[in-house]
Design a protein around this motif. Sequence first.
Motif, PDB file in Angstrom:
ATOM      1  N   SER A   1      -4.236   1.709  -4.558  1.00  0.00           N
ATOM      2  CA  SER A   1      -5.125   2.860  -4.690  1.00  0.00           C
ATOM      3  C   SER A   1      -5.264   3.679  -3.417  1.00  0.00           C
ATOM      4  O   SER A   1      -6.017   4.646  -3.407  1.00  0.00           O
ATOM      5  CB  SER A   1      -6.517   2.388  -5.135  1.00  0.00           C
ATOM      6  OG  SER A   1      -7.090   1.581  -4.129  1.00  0.00           O
ATOM      7  N   VAL A   2      -4.584   3.329  -2.368  1.00  0.00           N
ATOM      8  CA  VAL A   2      -4.741   4.054  -1.108  1.00  0.00           C
ATOM      9  C   VAL A   2      -3.864   5.310  -1.098  1.00  0.00           C
ATOM     10  O   VAL A   2      -2.758   5.324  -1.635  1.00  0.00           O
ATOM     11  CB  VAL A   2      -4.408   3.138   0.094  1.00  0.00           C
ATOM     12  CG1 VAL A   2      -2.933   2.873   0.200  1.00  0.00           C
ATOM     13  CG2 VAL A   2      -4.931   3.731   1.378  1.00  0.00           C
ATOM     14  N   LEU A   3      -4.397   6.373  -0.540  1.00  0.00           N
ATOM     15  CA  LEU A   3      -3.628   7.615  -0.384  1.00  0.00           C
ATOM     16  C   LEU A   3      -3.054   7.644   1.026  1.00  0.00           C
ATOM     17  O   LEU A   3      -3.793   7.550   2.003  1.00  0.00           O
ATOM     18  CB  LEU A   3      -4.522   8.838  -0.622  1.00  0.00           C
ATOM     19  CG  LEU A   3      -5.079   8.959  -2.036  1.00  0.00           C
ATOM     20  CD1 LEU A   3      -6.066  10.115  -2.096  1.00  0.00           C
ATOM     21  CD2 LEU A   3      -3.964   9.148  -3.026  1.00  0.00           C
ATOM     22  N   LEU A   4      -1.755   7.792   1.116  1.00  0.00           N
ATOM     23  CA  LEU A   4      -1.078   7.765   2.404  1.00  0.00           C
ATOM     24  C   LEU A   4      -0.659   9.172   2.814  1.00  0.00           C
ATOM     25  O   LEU A   4      -0.311   9.993   1.960  1.00  0.00           O
ATOM     26  CB  LEU A   4       0.164   6.874   2.333  1.00  0.00           C
ATOM     27  CG  LEU A   4      -0.076   5.414   1.953  1.00  0.00           C
ATOM     28  CD1 LEU A   4       1.242   4.698   1.777  1.00  0.00           C
ATOM     29  CD2 LEU A   4      -0.918   4.718   2.997  1.00  0.00           C
ATOM     30  N   THR A   5      -0.660   9.402   4.118  1.00  0.00           N
ATOM     31  CA  THR A   5      -0.132  10.663   4.614  1.00  0.00           C
ATOM     32  C   THR A   5       1.387  10.611   4.544  1.00  0.00           C
ATOM     33  O   THR A   5       1.982   9.541   4.351  1.00  0.00           O
ATOM     34  CB  THR A   5      -0.575  10.900   6.074  1.00  0.00           C
ATOM     35  OG1 THR A   5       0.021   9.894   6.896  1.00  0.00           O
ATOM     36  CG2 THR A   5      -2.086  10.873   6.202  1.00  0.00           C
ATOM     37  N   LEU A   6       2.031  11.747   4.707  1.00  0.00           N
ATOM     38  CA  LEU A   6       3.494  11.791   4.664  1.00  0.00           C
ATOM     39  C   LEU A   6       4.101  10.915   5.751  1.00  0.00           C
ATOM     40  O   LEU A   6       5.071  10.192   5.516  1.00  0.00           O
ATOM     41  CB  LEU A   6       3.981  13.234   4.801  1.00  0.00           C
ATOM     42  CG  LEU A   6       5.483  13.436   4.721  1.00  0.00           C
ATOM     43  CD1 LEU A   6       6.018  12.949   3.381  1.00  0.00           C
ATOM     44  CD2 LEU A   6       5.834  14.892   4.933  1.00  0.00           C
ATOM     45  N   SER A   7       3.525  10.940   6.933  1.00  0.00           N
ATOM     46  CA  SER A   7       4.019  10.124   8.037  1.00  0.00           C
ATOM     47  C   SER A   7       3.882   8.628   7.725  1.00  0.00           C
ATOM     48  O   SER A   7       4.797   7.848   7.979  1.00  0.00           O
ATOM     49  CB  SER A   7       3.249  10.467   9.313  1.00  0.00           C
ATOM     50  OG  SER A   7       3.627   9.624  10.357  1.00  0.00           O
ATOM     51  N   GLU A   8       2.743   8.226   7.173  1.00  0.00           N
ATOM     52  CA  GLU A   8       2.538   6.823   6.820  1.00  0.00           C
ATOM     53  C   GLU A   8       3.473   6.390   5.696  1.00  0.00           C
ATOM     54  O   GLU A   8       4.000   5.277   5.709  1.00  0.00           O
ATOM     55  CB  GLU A   8       1.089   6.597   6.394  1.00  0.00           C
ATOM     56  CG  GLU A   8       0.098   6.699   7.523  1.00  0.00           C
ATOM     57  CD  GLU A   8      -1.335   6.657   7.036  1.00  0.00           C
ATOM     58  OE1 GLU A   8      -2.175   6.125   7.792  1.00  0.00           O
ATOM     59  OE2 GLU A   8      -1.616   7.142   5.931  1.00  0.00           O
ATOM     60  N   LEU A   9       3.701   7.268   4.737  1.00  0.00           N
ATOM     61  CA  LEU A   9       4.605   6.962   3.641  1.00  0.00           C
ATOM     62  C   LEU A   9       6.035   6.776   4.143  1.00  0.00           C
ATOM     63  O   LEU A   9       6.740   5.857   3.727  1.00  0.00           O
ATOM     64  CB  LEU A   9       4.548   8.061   2.580  1.00  0.00           C
ATOM     65  CG  LEU A   9       5.286   7.803   1.283  1.00  0.00           C
ATOM     66  CD1 LEU A   9       4.762   6.552   0.596  1.00  0.00           C
ATOM     67  CD2 LEU A   9       5.159   9.004   0.364  1.00  0.00           C
ATOM     68  N   GLN A  10       6.471   7.623   5.079  1.00  0.00           N
ATOM     69  CA  GLN A  10       7.810   7.482   5.656  1.00  0.00           C
ATOM     70  C   GLN A  10       7.918   6.177   6.439  1.00  0.00           C
ATOM     71  O   GLN A  10       8.936   5.492   6.378  1.00  0.00           O
ATOM     72  CB  GLN A  10       8.123   8.663   6.556  1.00  0.00           C
ATOM     73  CG  GLN A  10       8.417   9.930   5.805  1.00  0.00           C
ATOM     74  CD  GLN A  10       8.635  11.109   6.732  1.00  0.00           C
ATOM     75  OE1 GLN A  10       8.163  11.126   7.868  1.00  0.00           O
ATOM     76  NE2 GLN A  10       9.343  12.107   6.247  1.00  0.00           N
ATOM     77  N   ASP A  11       6.852   5.827   7.168  1.00  0.00           N
ATOM     78  CA  ASP A  11       6.858   4.582   7.926  1.00  0.00           C
ATOM     79  C   ASP A  11       6.928   3.382   6.989  1.00  0.00           C
ATOM     80  O   ASP A  11       7.661   2.416   7.235  1.00  0.00           O
ATOM     81  CB  ASP A  11       5.610   4.498   8.801  1.00  0.00           C
ATOM     82  CG  ASP A  11       5.624   3.297   9.723  1.00  0.00           C
ATOM     83  OD1 ASP A  11       6.693   2.994  10.288  1.00  0.00           O
ATOM     84  OD2 ASP A  11       4.563   2.657   9.872  1.00  0.00           O
TER      85      ASP A  11
END
Length: 122
Positions: free
Chosen positions: A15-25
Amino acid sequence: MKTKESLVRGHRRESVLLTLSELQDLRARQRTFEGAYWRTALAAFSTGLLILKVFSREFYKIGITFFVFGMAMLAIALWRRRTAGDVFDLSIPFKTSGNWVILTTIVTMATYIVMLVLLFRL
């Protein structure tokens, strides 16, 4: 029975929303953590199958060596996944485990030594 859920910033992972940078990581961690071992195992299985299908009986031991190497890499991947804990938690800095690298190096070097011995005996 209540099971321990893996959390990201205090929220369930689903359920967590990730930023684009966090998603890429997170994607990079998954490729490094799981993808490399699985790709290596599949490549070894494919090479072993190719050798067994295309070449003559003298090369069967080399094909079987590739199969054993693929099984070893698959076992390392599964073992590492089961013992890693929550490697995908973004609050923990990602660090490559030196012990797994050493184990993979030993298995790979042993495989190459066996293959060289088999090739010299042909």
